[in-house]
Every structure is written in structure tokens, then in C-alpha cells.
Write a protein that holds these residues in place. Structure first.
Motif, PDB file in Angstrom:
ATOM      1  N   GLU A 130      13.257   2.645  -8.008  1.00 53.26           N
ATOM      2  CA  GLU A 130      14.358   3.068  -7.140  1.00 53.26           C
ATOM      3  C   GLU A 130      15.546   3.551  -7.960  1.00 53.26           C
ATOM      4  OE1 GLU A 130      15.102  -0.179  -4.491  1.00 53.26           O
ATOM      5  OE2 GLU A 130      13.064  -0.109  -3.699  1.00 53.26           O
ATOM      6  N   ALA A 131      15.846   2.860  -9.070  1.00 51.77           N
ATOM      7  CA  ALA A 131      16.945   3.279  -9.944  1.00 51.77           C
ATOM      8  C   ALA A 131      16.657   4.651 -10.565  1.00 51.77           C
ATOM      9  CB  ALA A 131      17.175   2.241 -11.038  1.00 51.77           C
ATOM     10  N   LEU A 132      15.416   4.891 -10.958  1.00 52.08           N
ATOM     11  CA  LEU A 132      15.048   6.189 -11.534  1.00 52.08           C
ATOM     12  C   LEU A 132      15.219   7.299 -10.490  1.00 52.08           C
ATOM     13  CD1 LEU A 132      13.813   7.849 -13.873  1.00 52.08           C
ATOM     14  CD2 LEU A 132      11.584   7.373 -12.866  1.00 52.08           C
ATOM     15  N   ILE A 133      14.771   7.070  -9.275  1.00 50.63           N
ATOM     16  CA  ILE A 133      14.876   8.073  -8.208  1.00 50.63           C
ATOM     17  C   ILE A 133      16.350   8.396  -7.914  1.00 50.63           C
ATOM     18  CG2 ILE A 133      14.390   8.534  -5.751  1.00 50.63           C
ATOM     19  CD1 ILE A 133      11.965   8.662  -7.754  1.00 50.63           C
ATOM     20  N   LYS A 134      17.193   7.364  -7.875  1.00 46.96           N
ATOM     21  CA  LYS A 134      18.625   7.589  -7.637  1.00 46.96           C
ATOM     22  C   LYS A 134      19.264   8.343  -8.796  1.00 46.96           C
ATOM     23  CE  LYS A 134      19.268   3.956  -4.358  1.00 46.96           C
ATOM     24  NZ  LYS A 134      19.718   2.661  -4.010  1.00 46.96           N
ATOM     25  N   THR A 135      18.914   8.003 -10.030  1.00 49.43           N
ATOM     26  CA  THR A 135      19.473   8.685 -11.189  1.00 49.43           C
ATOM     27  C   THR A 135      19.071  10.154 -11.217  1.00 49.43           C
ATOM     28  OG1 THR A 135      19.373   6.607 -12.434  1.00 49.43           O
ATOM     29  CG2 THR A 135      19.636   8.620 -13.708  1.00 49.43           C
ATOM     30  N   LEU A 136      17.840  10.449 -10.823  1.00 50.43           N
ATOM     31  CA  LEU A 136      17.363  11.838 -10.766  1.00 50.43           C
ATOM     32  C   LEU A 136      17.847  12.568  -9.524  1.00 50.43           C
ATOM     33  CD1 LEU A 136      13.666  11.339 -11.938  1.00 50.43           C
ATOM     34  CD2 LEU A 136      15.535  12.329 -13.252  1.00 50.43           C
ATOM     35  N   LYS A 137      18.588  11.876  -8.670  1.00 47.27           N
ATOM     36  CA  LYS A 137      19.129  12.432  -7.408  1.00 47.27           C
ATOM     37  C   LYS A 137      18.021  13.008  -6.516  1.00 47.27           C
ATOM     38  CE  LYS A 137      23.640  13.285  -9.320  1.00 47.27           C
ATOM     39  NZ  LYS A 137      23.830  13.552 -10.703  1.00 47.27           N
ATOM     40  N   LEU A 138      16.985  12.183  -6.327  1.00 49.07           N
ATOM     41  CA  LEU A 138      15.860  12.597  -5.485  1.00 49.07           C
ATOM     42  C   LEU A 138      15.849  11.866  -4.139  1.00 49.07           C
ATOM     43  CD1 LEU A 138      13.102  12.640  -8.233  1.00 49.07           C
ATOM     44  CD2 LEU A 138      14.179  14.614  -7.161  1.00 49.07           C
ATOM     45  N   TYR A 152      15.848  18.830 -19.747  1.00 51.03           N
ATOM     46  CA  TYR A 152      15.459  18.073 -20.938  1.00 51.03           C
ATOM     47  C   TYR A 152      16.019  16.653 -20.882  1.00 51.03           C
ATOM     48  CZ  TYR A 152      14.845  16.733 -25.792  1.00 51.03           C
ATOM     49  OH  TYR A 152      14.495  16.066 -26.930  1.00 51.03           O
ATOM     50  N   ASP A 153      17.264  16.492 -20.429  1.00 46.16           N
ATOM     51  CA  ASP A 153      17.861  15.155 -20.309  1.00 46.16           C
ATOM     52  C   ASP A 153      17.086  14.284 -19.324  1.00 46.16           C
ATOM     53  OD1 ASP A 153      19.838  15.693 -22.169  1.00 46.16           O
ATOM     54  OD2 ASP A 153      21.286  16.352 -20.654  1.00 46.16           O
ATOM     55  N   GLU A 154      16.593  14.887 -18.259  1.00 52.46           N
ATOM     56  CA  GLU A 154      15.793  14.128 -17.295  1.00 52.46           C
ATOM     57  C   GLU A 154      14.457  13.713 -17.899  1.00 52.46           C
ATOM     58  OE1 GLU A 154      17.328  15.818 -13.013  1.00 52.46           O
ATOM     59  OE2 GLU A 154      15.860  17.003 -14.124  1.00 52.46           O
ATOM     60  N   VAL A 155      13.863  14.571 -18.717  1.00 50.45           N
ATOM     61  CA  VAL A 155      12.620  14.223 -19.401  1.00 50.45           C
ATOM     62  C   VAL A 155      12.845  13.018 -20.300  1.00 50.45           C
ATOM     63  CG1 VAL A 155      10.952  15.000 -21.135  1.00 50.45           C
ATOM     64  CG2 VAL A 155      11.624  16.534 -19.282  1.00 50.45           C
ATOM     65  N   LEU A 156      13.952  13.010 -21.034  1.00 47.01           N
ATOM     66  CA  LEU A 156      14.272  11.869 -21.894  1.00 47.01           C
ATOM     67  C   LEU A 156      14.473  10.600 -21.075  1.00 47.01           C
ATOM     68  CD1 LEU A 156      16.733  13.490 -24.475  1.00 47.01           C
ATOM     69  CD2 LEU A 156      14.310  12.922 -24.789  1.00 47.01           C
ATOM     70  N   LEU A 157      15.140  10.715 -19.942  1.00 43.47           N
ATOM     71  CA  LEU A 157      15.369   9.569 -19.061  1.00 43.47           C
ATOM     72  C   LEU A 157      14.050   9.004 -18.542  1.00 43.47           C
ATOM     73  CD1 LEU A 157      17.435   7.867 -17.348  1.00 43.47           C
ATOM     74  CD2 LEU A 157      17.051   9.574 -15.571  1.00 43.47           C
ATOM     75  N   ILE A 158      13.154   9.877 -18.115  1.00 46.34           N
ATOM     76  CA  ILE A 158      11.853   9.441 -17.597  1.00 46.34           C
ATOM     77  C   ILE A 158      11.022   8.812 -18.706  1.00 46.34           C
ATOM     78  CG2 ILE A 158       9.676  10.273 -16.609  1.00 46.34           C
ATOM     79  CD1 ILE A 158      11.519  12.382 -15.122  1.00 46.34           C
ATOM     80  N   GLY A 186       0.749  -1.246   0.000  1.00 41.59           N
ATOM     81  CA  GLY A 186       0.000   0.000   0.000  1.00 41.59           C
ATOM     82  C   GLY A 186       0.777   1.292   0.000  1.00 41.59           C
ATOM     83  N   ASP A 187       2.099   1.290   0.258  1.00 44.30           N
ATOM     84  CA  ASP A 187       2.860   2.534   0.223  1.00 44.30           C
ATOM     85  C   ASP A 187       2.906   3.072  -1.204  1.00 44.30           C
ATOM     86  OD1 ASP A 187       3.375   2.355   2.916  1.00 44.30           O
ATOM     87  OD2 ASP A 187       5.374   1.493   2.670  1.00 44.30           O
ATOM     88  N   CYS A 188       2.970   4.399  -1.325  1.00 51.41           N
ATOM     89  CA  CYS A 188       2.951   5.024  -2.654  1.00 51.41           C
ATOM     90  C   CYS A 188       3.970   6.162  -2.702  1.00 51.41           C
ATOM     91  CB  CYS A 188       1.559   5.567  -2.949  1.00 51.41           C
ATOM     92  SG  CYS A 188       1.426   6.423  -4.525  1.00 51.41           S
ATOM     93  N   GLU A 189       4.708   6.223  -3.799  1.00 50.58           N
ATOM     94  CA  GLU A 189       5.593   7.340  -4.111  1.00 50.58           C
ATOM     95  C   GLU A 189       5.142   7.900  -5.448  1.00 50.58           C
ATOM     96  OE1 GLU A 189       9.824   6.474  -3.832  1.00 50.58           O
ATOM     97  OE2 GLU A 189       9.336   4.740  -2.599  1.00 50.58           O
ATOM     98  N   SER A 190       5.361   9.190  -5.672  1.00 46.54           N
ATOM     99  CA  SER A 190       4.924   9.746  -6.949  1.00 46.54           C
ATOM    100  C   SER A 190       5.860  10.833  -7.456  1.00 46.54           C
ATOM    101  CB  SER A 190       3.506  10.304  -6.832  1.00 46.54           C
ATOM    102  OG  SER A 190       3.494  11.458  -6.033  1.00 46.54           O
TER     103      SER A 190
END
Length: 131
Positions: free
Chosen positions: A122-130, A72-78, A45-49
Motif C-alpha cells: 500500500e505504501a508503494l502504491i501511494k508513493t507511486l501515486k497509483l 528512473y527514480d520510480e524504478v529505483l524505488l521499486i 484471494g484478492d490480487c493487485e499487480s
């Protein structure tokens, strides 16, 4: 009084996001709004957004909310990340036994159930440095 109740119910029904299949065409409709949310629902049930509003990224989790401009590079990554999970969509949703993603805006909502585990988000969050 009845007319007011019917009118309010009609507005409520029209304002709900319509659930669509997670196809590239439908995902692109959601992206076109430039105002959408990408949610990750974990088992239990936990949610991140990640929300995207007017070139800003908003990350919400059990940690403090982060809001910053997006490059823009982050948009491409996402985009690449979302395309990968759409490609591994299994279509079987059971919130008790598997995690899933929701991509939505005010008009559309697509649920993606990847065959792989949570490490993608988790990999996306780490790559975006969040984190």
C-alpha cells in the motif's frame, strides 16, 4: 495424432514459468528481462499487480487499470521495495492466513512471503501515486 498431442504437451511444459527461490540472484534474472510482473496476493484471494513492459508501468487492481511511463527514480524505488521484502522473506506460504508476493516473467517465478503485513505494498502504491 499422438505425436501432435506429445508436441503440444511439450510446448506447454516448456512455456510454464519455473519456480525459483526468492534470492537476489534469481530476482535479478527476472528483472533483466525488463518484462515482468510483481503481484501482491492478499489474505482471502484478492490480487493487485504491477507489470513492467518496455518502460511502461501497468497497475491492475479492483479499480480501473492504470498504464503510464515509469521514471528512473520510480524504478529505483521499486527495486528498493522488492529488496526489502526479499530480506524479510519467511518462506512459509499459507494463502489462507498470510499475504504474499509473486515476482515473475515468462521463464521464472519467485514467491515471497514477508513476515510483515500488507502495508508495504500500500505504501508503494501511494508513493507511486497509483491510488
Amino acid at each position: 495424432m499422438r505425436r501432435i498431442a506429445l508436441f503440444l504437451m511439450l510446448i506447454f511444459l516448456v512455456s510454464c514459468a519455473r519456480k525459483v527461490e526468492p534470492t537476489i540472484e534469481n530476482i535479478n534474472k527476472i528483472f533483466a528481462s525488463r518484462d515482468f510482473t510483481f503481484e501482491f496476493h492478499k489474505k482471502g484471494g484478492d490480487c493487485e499487480s504491477l507489470s513492467f513492459r518496455n518502460d511502461y508501468l501497468v497497475y491492475k487492481s479492483d479499480q480501473p487499470t492504470i498504464r503510464r511511463e515509469i521514471t528512473y527514480d520510480e524504478v529505483l524505488l521499486i527495486n528498493d521495495f522488492i529488496q526489502k521484502i526479499v530480506n524479510v522473506h519467511s518462506g512459509i506460504l499459507d494463502p489462507e492466513t498470510n499475504s504474499y508476493y509473486v515476482i515473475k516473467n515468462t521463464a521464472y517465478k519467485a514467491i515471497i512471503v514477508p513476515e510483515q503485513e500488507d502495508y508495504y505494498f500500500e505504501a508503494l502504491i501511494k508513493t507511486l501515486k497509483l491510488d
